[in-house]
Design a protein around this motif. Structure first.
Motif, short mmCIF file in Angstrom:
data_model
loop_
_atom_site.label_atom_id
_atom_site.label_comp_id
_atom_site.label_asym_id
_atom_site.label_seq_id
_atom_site.Cartn_x
_atom_site.Cartn_y
_atom_site.Cartn_z
N PRO A 49 2.93 13.64 10.75
CA PRO A 49 1.96 14.70 11.08
C PRO A 49 0.56 14.13 11.26
N LYS A 50 -0.28 14.93 11.87
CA LYS A 50 -1.62 14.48 12.25
C LYS A 50 -2.44 13.98 11.06
N GLU A 51 -2.31 14.63 9.90
CA GLU A 51 -3.15 14.23 8.76
C GLU A 51 -2.87 12.80 8.30
N VAL A 52 -1.66 12.32 8.53
CA VAL A 52 -1.34 10.92 8.19
C VAL A 52 -2.20 9.98 9.04
N TYR A 53 -2.27 10.26 10.32
CA TYR A 53 -3.09 9.43 11.21
C TYR A 53 -4.58 9.63 10.95
N ASP A 54 -4.94 10.83 10.50
CA ASP A 54 -6.34 11.06 10.12
C ASP A 54 -6.74 10.13 8.98
N PHE A 55 -5.84 9.96 8.02
CA PHE A 55 -6.16 9.08 6.90
C PHE A 55 -6.26 7.62 7.37
N ILE A 56 -5.33 7.21 8.22
CA ILE A 56 -5.40 5.84 8.75
C ILE A 56 -6.72 5.62 9.49
N ASN A 57 -7.13 6.59 10.26
CA ASN A 57 -8.41 6.48 10.97
C ASN A 57 -9.59 6.45 10.00
N PHE A 58 -9.46 7.20 8.91
CA PHE A 58 -10.53 7.23 7.90
C PHE A 58 -10.73 5.85 7.28
N LEU A 59 -9.67 5.05 7.21
CA LEU A 59 -9.77 3.72 6.61
C LEU A 59 -10.66 2.77 7.41
N SER A 60 -10.96 3.14 8.65
CA SER A 60 -11.82 2.31 9.49
C SER A 60 -13.23 2.86 9.62
N THR A 61 -13.54 3.92 8.89
CA THR A 61 -14.88 4.51 8.97
C THR A 61 -15.89 3.66 8.21
N LYS A 62 -17.16 3.91 8.47
CA LYS A 62 -18.24 3.18 7.79
C LYS A 62 -18.13 3.36 6.29
N GLU A 63 -17.77 4.56 5.86
CA GLU A 63 -17.65 4.84 4.43
C GLU A 63 -16.56 3.99 3.80
N SER A 64 -15.43 3.88 4.47
CA SER A 64 -14.34 3.07 3.94
C SER A 64 -14.67 1.58 3.98
N LYS A 65 -15.35 1.15 5.02
CA LYS A 65 -15.72 -0.26 5.13
C LYS A 65 -16.54 -0.71 3.93
N SER A 66 -17.44 0.15 3.45
CA SER A 66 -18.26 -0.21 2.30
C SER A 66 -17.42 -0.31 1.03
N ILE A 67 -16.39 0.52 0.94
CA ILE A 67 -15.47 0.46 -0.20
C ILE A 67 -14.70 -0.85 -0.18
N PHE A 68 -14.12 -1.17 0.95
CA PHE A 68 -13.31 -2.38 1.05
C PHE A 68 -14.14 -3.64 0.86
N ALA A 69 -15.39 -3.61 1.31
CA ALA A 69 -16.27 -4.77 1.16
C ALA A 69 -16.49 -5.11 -0.31
N LYS A 70 -16.51 -4.11 -1.17
CA LYS A 70 -16.71 -4.35 -2.61
C LYS A 70 -15.60 -5.21 -3.18
N TYR A 71 -14.41 -5.14 -2.57
CA TYR A 71 -13.26 -5.86 -3.09
C TYR A 71 -12.92 -7.11 -2.27
N GLY A 72 -13.88 -7.56 -1.47
CA GLY A 72 -13.70 -8.83 -0.76
C GLY A 72 -13.07 -8.73 0.61
N TRP A 73 -12.85 -7.49 1.09
CA TRP A 73 -12.25 -7.31 2.41
C TRP A 73 -13.33 -7.21 3.47
N ARG A 74 -13.09 -7.80 4.63
CA ARG A 74 -14.05 -7.70 5.73
C ARG A 74 -13.30 -7.65 7.06
N GLU A 75 -14.04 -7.32 8.10
CA GLU A 75 -13.43 -7.24 9.43
C GLU A 75 -13.45 -8.61 10.09
#
Length: 248
Positions: free
Chosen positions: A222-248
């Motif tokens: 369903p659409k909400e599953v893809y909405d969450f996947i898309n959310f993982l690439s937002t600016k807000e998520s990027k700042s979360i992942f950066a805290k744990y050593g992840w980068r693009e």
């Protein structure tokens, strides 16, 4: 604002969405859980991040997994393949990457400064290695890196210092905590997520390798599953992942 309007619309229509269920290895789960909580806060859709060795969640995931996540492409491919045609391996999406590191005991008592030191000193090394039985992101990592020295004697000495080949990072962590290893070949996100576990040492730039966090949705989700996947690439998520050593 878009997510808030979506939530208000759902409430006004009396629409109830099922939870989104993620499954994958330990490591990426720390950032994923934080991002999931933020997504739930914005949308009201609950996201469950299930993690650990594949054997601990595989049977349950066959019934309700919406998204699989991996800590490397090779392990994600293996995990998704185990689900038959439910997940299309050609749709695995890399999101972030991080580098391999050496985690030493606190304070780095052996004064390890590089990967080559692990070959040239008397050091007990633990490495995650799937051995054809476990879908771990650590498979082949030590060899990929030390092999870049192009020196068979260095490779031999490094391998002779490996005291344990373990099936996953959780097993490596257990041995490391029990002081049965001086050095653990792992990933930067493990050190960031467990800051009191040991002392991280960077690997030489000409030897270090990087592997990805990736996701794949179940076919016809369903659409909400893809909405969450898309959310993982937002600016807000990027700042979360950066805290744990992840980068693009």
């Amino acid at each position: 604002m878009r997510y808030l309007m979506f939530l208000l619309c759902c409430l006004s229509l009396g629409v109830a969405y099922a939870d989104i269920n993620l499954y994958g290895p330990g490591g990426p789960h720390t950032a994923l859980k934080e991002a999931a909580a933020k997504f739930t806060e914005k949308t009201g859709i609950r996201v469950n991040v299930n993690f650990g060795p594949q054997a601990t969640w595989f049977e349950k995931a066959k019934n309700d997994a919406d998204i699989l996540f991996g800590a490397s492409d090779q392990s994600a491919l293996a995990i998704a393949t185990d689900f038959g045609g439910s997940f299309n391996v050609n749709k695995i999406k890399p999101l972030y990457l991080r580098e391999a590191i050496i985690l030493t005991q606190k304070g780095n008592p052996l004064k390890i400064k590089s990967l080559k030191d692990l070959a040239n000193k008397q050091v007990r090394i633990v490495v995650p290695e799937g051995s054809g039985k476990s879908n771990t992101s650590g498979t082949g990592v030590w060899e990929d890196m030390i092999g870049r020295t192009q020196d068979i004697k260095t490779i031999q000495k490094f391998r002779n210092n490996i005291v344990a080949f373990v099936p996953n990072s959780g097993s490596a962590k257990k041995l490391f905590v029990e002081d049965k290893a001086d050095a653990w070949i792992t990933w930067s996100d493990w050190a960031k997520s467990n800051p009191n576990l040991g002392t991280a040492v960077a690997i030489e730039k000409d030897l270090v390798i990087y592997r990805t966090l990736n996701v794949v949705a179940k076919e016809n989700s369903p659409k909400e599953v893809y909405d969450f996947i898309n959310f993982l690439s937002t600016k807000e998520s990027k700042s979360i992942f950066a805290k744990y050593g992840w980068r693009e």
